[in-house]
Design a protein around this motif. Structure first.
Motif, PDB file in Angstrom:
ATOM      1  N   LEU A   1       0.849  -1.187   0.000  1.00 29.86           N
ATOM      2  CA  LEU A   1       0.000   0.000   0.000  1.00 29.86           C
ATOM      3  C   LEU A   1       0.891   1.245   0.000  1.00 29.86           C
ATOM      4  O   LEU A   1       1.049   1.921   1.003  1.00 29.86           O
ATOM      5  N   SER A   2       1.502   1.502  -1.150  1.00 26.48           N
ATOM      6  CA  SER A   2       2.435   2.625  -1.312  1.00 26.48           C
ATOM      7  C   SER A   2       1.912   3.571  -2.386  1.00 26.48           C
ATOM      8  O   SER A   2       2.295   3.459  -3.560  1.00 26.48           O
ATOM      9  N   PRO A   3       1.011   4.500  -2.011  1.00 24.11           N
ATOM     10  CA  PRO A   3       0.417   5.393  -3.012  1.00 24.11           C
ATOM     11  C   PRO A   3       1.451   6.182  -3.807  1.00 24.11           C
ATOM     12  O   PRO A   3       1.297   6.378  -5.020  1.00 24.11           O
ATOM     13  N   LEU A   4       2.522   6.634  -3.140  1.00 23.86           N
ATOM     14  CA  LEU A   4       3.525   7.438  -3.821  1.00 23.86           C
ATOM     15  C   LEU A   4       4.271   6.625  -4.866  1.00 23.86           C
ATOM     16  O   LEU A   4       4.600   7.127  -5.948  1.00 23.86           O
ATOM     17  N   ALA A   5       4.545   5.356  -4.566  1.00 25.57           N
ATOM     18  CA  ALA A   5       5.220   4.481  -5.525  1.00 25.57           C
ATOM     19  C   ALA A   5       4.346   4.260  -6.756  1.00 25.57           C
ATOM     20  O   ALA A   5       4.818   4.322  -7.895  1.00 25.57           O
TER      21      ALA A   5
ATOM     22  N   ALA B   1      12.191   3.135 -17.929  1.00 25.82           N
ATOM     23  CA  ALA B   1      12.081   3.852 -16.655  1.00 25.82           C
ATOM     24  C   ALA B   1      11.312   3.028 -15.620  1.00 25.82           C
ATOM     25  O   ALA B   1      11.738   2.925 -14.458  1.00 25.82           O
ATOM     26  N   THR B   2      10.201   2.443 -16.019  1.00 29.37           N
ATOM     27  CA  THR B   2       9.379   1.706 -15.051  1.00 29.37           C
ATOM     28  C   THR B   2      10.061   0.425 -14.582  1.00 29.37           C
ATOM     29  O   THR B   2       9.986   0.078 -13.404  1.00 29.37           O
ATOM     30  N   LEU B   3      10.726  -0.270 -15.491  1.00 31.75           N
ATOM     31  CA  LEU B   3      11.442  -1.482 -15.082  1.00 31.75           C
ATOM     32  C   LEU B   3      12.590  -1.148 -14.131  1.00 31.75           C
ATOM     33  O   LEU B   3      12.833  -1.860 -13.151  1.00 31.75           O
ATOM     34  N   SER B   4      13.287  -0.039 -14.404  1.00 34.43           N
ATOM     35  CA  SER B   4      14.370   0.389 -13.510  1.00 34.43           C
ATOM     36  C   SER B   4      13.815   0.796 -12.155  1.00 34.43           C
ATOM     37  O   SER B   4      14.401   0.484 -11.106  1.00 34.43           O
ATOM     38  N   PHE B   5      12.692   1.515 -12.159  1.00 32.97           N
ATOM     39  CA  PHE B   5      12.038   1.908 -10.902  1.00 32.97           C
ATOM     40  C   PHE B   5      11.667   0.675 -10.092  1.00 32.97           C
ATOM     41  O   PHE B   5      11.896   0.629  -8.876  1.00 32.97           O
TER      42      PHE B   5
ATOM     43  N   ALA C   1      14.451   3.108  -5.345  1.00 30.09           N
ATOM     44  CA  ALA C   1      15.149   2.702  -4.132  1.00 30.09           C
ATOM     45  C   ALA C   1      14.816   3.638  -2.975  1.00 30.09           C
ATOM     46  O   ALA C   1      14.628   3.194  -1.835  1.00 30.09           O
ATOM     47  N   PHE C   2      14.699   4.937  -3.272  1.00 32.41           N
ATOM     48  CA  PHE C   2      14.375   5.911  -2.234  1.00 32.41           C
ATOM     49  C   PHE C   2      12.974   5.666  -1.670  1.00 32.41           C
ATOM     50  O   PHE C   2      12.775   5.610  -0.450  1.00 32.41           O
ATOM     51  N   ILE C   3      12.000   5.487  -2.560  1.00 32.71           N
ATOM     52  CA  ILE C   3      10.622   5.260  -2.102  1.00 32.71           C
ATOM     53  C   ILE C   3      10.482   3.884  -1.456  1.00 32.71           C
ATOM     54  O   ILE C   3       9.785   3.720  -0.450  1.00 32.71           O
ATOM     55  N   GLY C   4      11.153   2.880  -2.014  1.00 36.28           N
ATOM     56  CA  GLY C   4      11.010   1.523  -1.501  1.00 36.28           C
ATOM     57  C   GLY C   4      11.699   1.274  -0.176  1.00 36.28           C
ATOM     58  O   GLY C   4      11.182   0.544   0.667  1.00 36.28           O
ATOM     59  N   GLY C   5      12.887   1.896   0.022  1.00 35.63           N
ATOM     60  CA  GLY C   5      13.642   1.563   1.212  1.00 35.63           C
ATOM     61  C   GLY C   5      13.977   2.688   2.154  1.00 35.63           C
ATOM     62  O   GLY C   5      14.378   2.438   3.291  1.00 35.63           O
ATOM     63  N   LEU C   6      13.815   3.960   1.713  1.00 35.75           N
ATOM     64  CA  LEU C   6      14.252   5.074   2.551  1.00 35.75           C
ATOM     65  C   LEU C   6      13.123   5.996   3.019  1.00 35.75           C
ATOM     66  O   LEU C   6      13.295   6.712   4.004  1.00 35.75           O
ATOM     67  N   LYS C   7      12.011   6.028   2.307  1.00 33.91           N
ATOM     68  CA  LYS C   7      10.868   6.794   2.804  1.00 33.91           C
ATOM     69  C   LYS C   7      10.440   6.188   4.144  1.00 33.91           C
ATOM     70  O   LYS C   7      10.452   4.959   4.314  1.00 33.91           O
ATOM     71  N   PRO C   8      10.070   7.017   5.130  1.00 34.22           N
ATOM     72  CA  PRO C   8       9.845   6.506   6.496  1.00 34.22           C
ATOM     73  C   PRO C   8       8.938   5.287   6.588  1.00 34.22           C
ATOM     74  O   PRO C   8       9.252   4.331   7.313  1.00 34.22           O
ATOM     75  N   LYS C   9       7.816   5.297   5.870  1.00 35.21           N
ATOM     76  CA  LYS C   9       6.871   4.177   5.984  1.00 35.21           C
ATOM     77  C   LYS C   9       7.532   2.857   5.586  1.00 35.21           C
ATOM     78  O   LYS C   9       7.535   1.894   6.348  1.00 35.21           O
ATOM     79  N   ASN C  10       8.090   2.797   4.381  1.00 33.26           N
ATOM     80  CA  ASN C  10       8.669   1.547   3.911  1.00 33.26           C
ATOM     81  C   ASN C  10       9.978   1.209   4.621  1.00 33.26           C
ATOM     82  O   ASN C  10      10.332   0.028   4.742  1.00 33.26           O
TER      83      ASN C  10
END
Length: 229
Positions: free
Chosen positions: A17-21, A37-41, A130-139
């Motif tokens: 449940l990652s709306p920003l991702a 771009a999407t595959l790299s993301f 990587a930032f959204i998946g592993g460094l944003k506070p929620k994830n």
């Protein structure tokens, strides 16, 4: 392994449940360089979750264990993560867009980095994932929770690795599905994707706040269960 996976599944669902991702990958799908771009993301997003969870697992492995080889620190770590999640949930809820006269929700300003997604290179897309998946506070909290939970479970390192792979796959599904649908449906999906992106941006703070509150309760419950056991 099934017990370890069962313990980690609620965290995998919360990662998913990652709306920003989803909003980010939707914007990439609307860009000229969509496929690369999407595959790299996706690789950056999934890789960061796996990396943070693995590091948390190794750290928890090195911390004190009792005579039965059960982690002494894991319950306290989970309770601490749960408390942090609840604090972040309150902050997110307070930051949600205000309601204007007439009952309509005010559209928040789109972040500057999101406006640049259109021309993003694969390397920058992977870094953003990587930032959204592993460094944003929620994830970040959830990935640490996955690692600690898997270490505290009665599973071998190999079983924990398999469980982590399944968790990463499940957590990445909301990013994987729009990519597959877009590649299959082509331009027909552009308008629905754009509406989805706009909705996610408006409701991101409220959704993340609710998710963090729920996962905070889950983490504290898991930690308390470990103390009681």
């Amino acid at each position: 392994m099934l017990d370890a996976l069962g313990d980690a599944l609620p965290l995998a669902a919360a990662i998913a449940l990652s709306p920003l991702a989803v909003a980010s990958v939707v914007l990439m799908l609307l860009s000229p360089n969509a496929r690369a771009a999407t595959l790299s993301f996706l690789l950056g997003f999934a890789g960061a979750i796996a990396a943070v969870a693995s590091i948390a697992y190794l750290v928890a492995l090195l911390l004190p264990h009792d005579a039965d080889d059960r982690s002494v620190s894991a319950p306290f770590l989970l309770i601490g993560l749960g408390l942090v999640a609840i604090v972040l949930a309150v902050r997110q809820w307070r930051s949600r867009p205000a309601t204007e006269e007439g009952g309509e929700t005010r559209v928040p300003e789109v972040p500057g980095w999101m406006a640049k997604i259109d021309g993003m290179t694969p390397a920058k897309a992977a870094a953003l994932g990587a930032f959204i998946g592993g460094l944003k506070p929620k994830n970040l909290l959830l990935s640490i929770g996955v690692g600690v939970t898997l270490e505290a479970a009665d599973a071998t390192v190999g079983e924990a690795a398999v469980a982590l792979g399944i968790v990463v796959l499940l957590g990445s599904l909301p990013v994987i599905i729009p990519v597959i649908v877009s590649f299959v449906a082509g331009d027909r999906i552009r308008e629905p994707l754009d509406r989805l992106r706009a909705w996610l941006i408006v409701h991101n703070a409220a959704m993340v706040g609710a998710i963090l509150l729920l996962i905070g309760v889950v983490l504290i419950s898991k930690g308390a269960e470990g103390l009681g056991g």
